[in-house]
Design a protein around this motif. Structure first.
Motif, short mmCIF file in Angstrom:
data_model
loop_
_atom_site.label_atom_id
_atom_site.label_comp_id
_atom_site.label_asym_id
_atom_site.label_seq_id
_atom_site.Cartn_x
_atom_site.Cartn_y
_atom_site.Cartn_z
N PRO A 130 -2.81 -14.07 49.44
CA PRO A 130 -2.25 -13.58 48.18
C PRO A 130 -0.79 -13.18 48.35
O PRO A 130 -0.32 -12.98 49.48
CB PRO A 130 -3.12 -12.36 47.87
N TRP A 131 -0.12 -13.07 47.26
CA TRP A 131 1.25 -12.57 47.27
C TRP A 131 1.26 -11.09 46.92
O TRP A 131 0.59 -10.66 45.98
CB TRP A 131 2.10 -13.31 46.23
N LYS A 132 2.01 -10.32 47.69
CA LYS A 132 2.32 -8.95 47.27
C LYS A 132 3.41 -9.01 46.19
O LYS A 132 3.39 -8.25 45.23
CB LYS A 132 2.82 -8.11 48.45
N ILE A 152 3.83 -11.07 51.62
CA ILE A 152 2.40 -11.33 51.78
C ILE A 152 1.79 -10.25 52.67
O ILE A 152 2.48 -9.64 53.48
CB ILE A 152 2.13 -12.73 52.38
N PRO A 153 0.48 -9.98 52.53
CA PRO A 153 -0.17 -8.95 53.35
C PRO A 153 -0.14 -9.31 54.84
O PRO A 153 -0.03 -10.48 55.22
CB PRO A 153 -1.61 -8.93 52.82
N GLU A 159 -4.21 -3.53 50.66
CA GLU A 159 -2.94 -3.51 49.94
C GLU A 159 -3.13 -3.95 48.51
O GLU A 159 -4.01 -4.77 48.20
CB GLU A 159 -1.93 -4.44 50.60
N ASN A 160 -2.31 -3.42 47.64
CA ASN A 160 -2.24 -3.94 46.28
C ASN A 160 -1.45 -5.25 46.31
O ASN A 160 -0.39 -5.33 46.95
CB ASN A 160 -1.54 -2.95 45.35
N VAL A 161 -1.97 -6.26 45.65
CA VAL A 161 -1.32 -7.57 45.66
C VAL A 161 -1.15 -8.06 44.23
O VAL A 161 -1.70 -7.49 43.28
CB VAL A 161 -2.11 -8.59 46.50
N SER A 162 -0.40 -9.16 44.10
CA SER A 162 -0.10 -9.70 42.78
C SER A 162 -0.90 -10.95 42.44
O SER A 162 -0.84 -11.43 41.31
CB SER A 162 1.40 -10.04 42.69
N TYR A 209 -6.28 -6.30 48.02
CA TYR A 209 -6.61 -7.10 49.19
C TYR A 209 -7.42 -6.25 50.16
O TYR A 209 -6.99 -5.17 50.56
CB TYR A 209 -5.32 -7.59 49.84
#
Length: 296
Positions: A130-132, A152-153, A159-162, A209
């Motif tokens: 995923p993208w942060k 990216i994580p 983590e919070n992701v987008s 994530y």
């Protein structure tokens, strides 16, 4: 905690068998398999099961991953009573400790969870990361190449992701019910999960994530030429972002240009560059014209 596994398959029976075996070994409430009009022995294999947990949805046409997931998601929300739905492809499967970690992890409704996806060599699967934060413009794309950890994580911490991939997305069934229309089935393949994620962000729905929730993705880790049809859908569906989101698109014109140039470089290196470049050009044309569905 009741969880439904949602799997979409098309003509990958050998890998599907591994996926079904691994999924049956875990205490999923139901296992819903969307057979996207496979032409091999997938239908007879799926019809051979007597396990009441397995629900098979045979389709008459191949609607791609996007169409398969939307069809399966809608069927689940209309026909099953459960708590959560886990999305993944026919070449992916949950790790053996997935359910134990899920029970320990206190998931909350109204939130989408992004699993950690590993390849069969235990490496982070880049295609499902995923993208942060999406890199926008020339400077951020350069920054991403130099410091990817900003975008990216790291694969080790929550983590919070987008964004979230449809290989390893865990979503509560109430939220899925209200957001099914965010799955654009007419994309056929590619960017369906990107735009689903973007719609979630526009509606302030958090995506988290969780590295403890592991999905194995049995993909070829070798560097292989990208086929012309993949290039077509990547380019077309990228350009379609300007059609799908006319007011606030996820990608600027500069972002699209940079990515299309990257695909041209990939196409030039293809063993059949003429065919690959042809797929890209058709993708540009169909994207600008707003054409959707199975285009090639």
């Amino acid at each position: 905690m009741n969880v439904v596994a949602l799997i979409v398959t098309y003509n990958r029976l050998d890998k599907l068998k591994t996926t079904i075996e691994a999924t049956l070994a875990l205490p999923f409430q139901y296992i819903v398999v969307v057979n996207n009009a496979s032409t091999d022995d997938t239908q007879s294999y799926l019809d051979s099961f007597c396990d009441e947990r397995i629900k098979v949805l045979h389709r008459e046409v191949n609607s791609g991953g996007a169409g398969g997931f939307k069809y399966g998601a809608r069927w689940i929300t209309e026909n099953l009573s459960s708590d959560w739905v886990l999305f993944y492809d026919d070449d992916a499967y949950p790790h053996t400790d997935f359910y134990d970690n899920l029970i320990r992890w206190q998931v909350q409704q109204g939130t989408v969870y992004c699993c950690k996806v590993l390849d069969t060599e235990n490496n982070l699967c880049k295609m499902n990361m995923p993208w942060k934060k999406y890199p926008h413009g020339i400077l951020e794309n350069i920054a991403y190449l130099r410091q990817p950890e900003k975008f990216i994580p790291n694969g080790q911490s929550k983590e919070n992701v987008s964004s979230v991939s449809f290989v390893g997305m865990l979503i509560d069934i109430k939220l899925l019910t209200s957001s099914i229309d965010y799955i654009y089935d007419d994309l056929f393949i590619y960017f369906d999960d990107v735009y689903f994620s973007y719609n979630l962000r526009l509606n302030a729905i958090p995506i988290i994530y969780v590295p403890e929730l592991i999905i194995i993705h049995d993909v070829d880790t070798r560097t292989m030429p990208m086929s012309y049809w993949k290039l077509y859908y990547l380019v077309r569906n990228l350009i379609l972002s300007r059609v799908l989101f006319p007011k606030k698109a996820p990608f600027s014109r500069i972002d699209i240009l940079l990515r299309v140039l990257k695909y041209f470089l990939i196409g030039i290196k293809n063993p059949d560059p003429k065919k690959a470049i042809g797929g890209i050009i058709k993708g540009i044309s169909d994207g600008v014209k707003g054409r959707r569905g199975q285009g090639i």
